[in-house]
Design a protein around this motif. Structure first.
Motif, PDB file in Angstrom:
ATOM      1  N   GLU A  66      -3.632 -23.951  32.725  1.00  0.00           N
ATOM      2  CA  GLU A  66      -3.616 -24.222  34.164  1.00  0.00           C
ATOM      3  C   GLU A  66      -3.454 -25.719  34.389  1.00  0.00           C
ATOM      4  O   GLU A  66      -3.903 -26.528  33.582  1.00  0.00           O
ATOM      5  N   PRO A  71      -2.052 -26.820  42.280  1.00  0.00           N
ATOM      6  CA  PRO A  71      -0.659 -26.916  42.713  1.00  0.00           C
ATOM      7  C   PRO A  71      -0.515 -27.203  44.211  1.00  0.00           C
ATOM      8  O   PRO A  71       0.425 -27.877  44.627  1.00  0.00           O
ATOM      9  N   ARG A  97       6.916 -30.345  34.443  1.00  0.00           N
ATOM     10  CA  ARG A  97       5.777 -29.489  34.801  1.00  0.00           C
ATOM     11  C   ARG A  97       5.498 -29.569  36.295  1.00  0.00           C
ATOM     12  O   ARG A  97       5.242 -28.548  36.949  1.00  0.00           O
ATOM     13  N   GLU A 100       8.171 -27.657  38.146  1.00  0.00           N
ATOM     14  CA  GLU A 100       7.949 -26.222  37.979  1.00  0.00           C
ATOM     15  C   GLU A 100       6.827 -25.728  38.902  1.00  0.00           C
ATOM     16  O   GLU A 100       6.952 -24.687  39.547  1.00  0.00           O
ATOM     17  N   LEU A 101       5.732 -26.467  38.983  1.00  0.00           N
ATOM     18  CA  LEU A 101       4.606 -26.081  39.841  1.00  0.00           C
ATOM     19  C   LEU A 101       4.991 -26.122  41.318  1.00  0.00           C
ATOM     20  O   LEU A 101       4.580 -25.260  42.098  1.00  0.00           O
ATOM     21  N   ARG A 104       7.045 -23.055  42.078  1.00  0.00           N
ATOM     22  CA  ARG A 104       6.178 -21.875  42.157  1.00  0.00           C
ATOM     23  C   ARG A 104       5.412 -21.812  43.465  1.00  0.00           C
ATOM     24  O   ARG A 104       5.082 -20.736  43.939  1.00  0.00           O
ATOM     25  N   GLU A 105       5.123 -22.982  44.030  1.00  0.00           N
ATOM     26  CA  GLU A 105       4.415 -23.053  45.316  1.00  0.00           C
ATOM     27  C   GLU A 105       5.363 -22.818  46.489  1.00  0.00           C
ATOM     28  O   GLU A 105       4.946 -22.845  47.637  1.00  0.00           O
TER      29      GLU A 105
END
Length: 120
Positions: A66, A71, A97, A100-101, A104-105
């Motif tokens: 995690e 995020p 990273r 990517e986060l 995803r959000e």
């Protein structure tokens, strides 16, 4: 050098089969693929292929850790105008990273501001 001084061979001095046996033994003892790649000088993917060809059953990869920062906080900073690179540096994360986060959000990323070659 006298007879009490051990003679250490390098990985490259071993035959292909000896290398594979050593790699398989170290992997079975718990060494990671990344550690073995560094030790042997082989690329991660080449090492992986050699172990598979030698019949080694590879362990499953660990689940991604995690993020140390929620995020949502990263998304809020980005929406406030902070660049991905600045966010990554602030929180000690890799650029990839953070990107990517953010994705995803559901964050819509701004166009890159990197200098582009002139279209001539």
């Amino acid at each position: 050098m006298d007879e009490r001084t051990p003679h250490y061979r390098t990985f490259a001095d071993l035959t292909h089969d000896q290398q594979d046996n050593l790699l398989a033994e170290l992997y079975a003892r718990g060494a990671s693929l990344a550690e073995l790649a560094r030790m042997s000088g082989l690329s991660y993917s080449w090492l992986r292929r050699r172990l598979l060809k030698a019949g080694v059953e590879l362990r499953s990869r660990a689940a991604p850790r995690e993020s140390p920062v929620a995020p949502g906080i990263l998304a809020d900073e980005y929406r406030a105008g902070v660049s991905i690179l600045a966010i990554a540096e602030k929180h000690g994360l890799y650029y990839k990273r953070v990107r990517e986060l953010l994705l995803r959000e559901g964050v819509e990323l701004r166009p890159s501001t990197r200098a582009k070659p002139d279209d001539r």
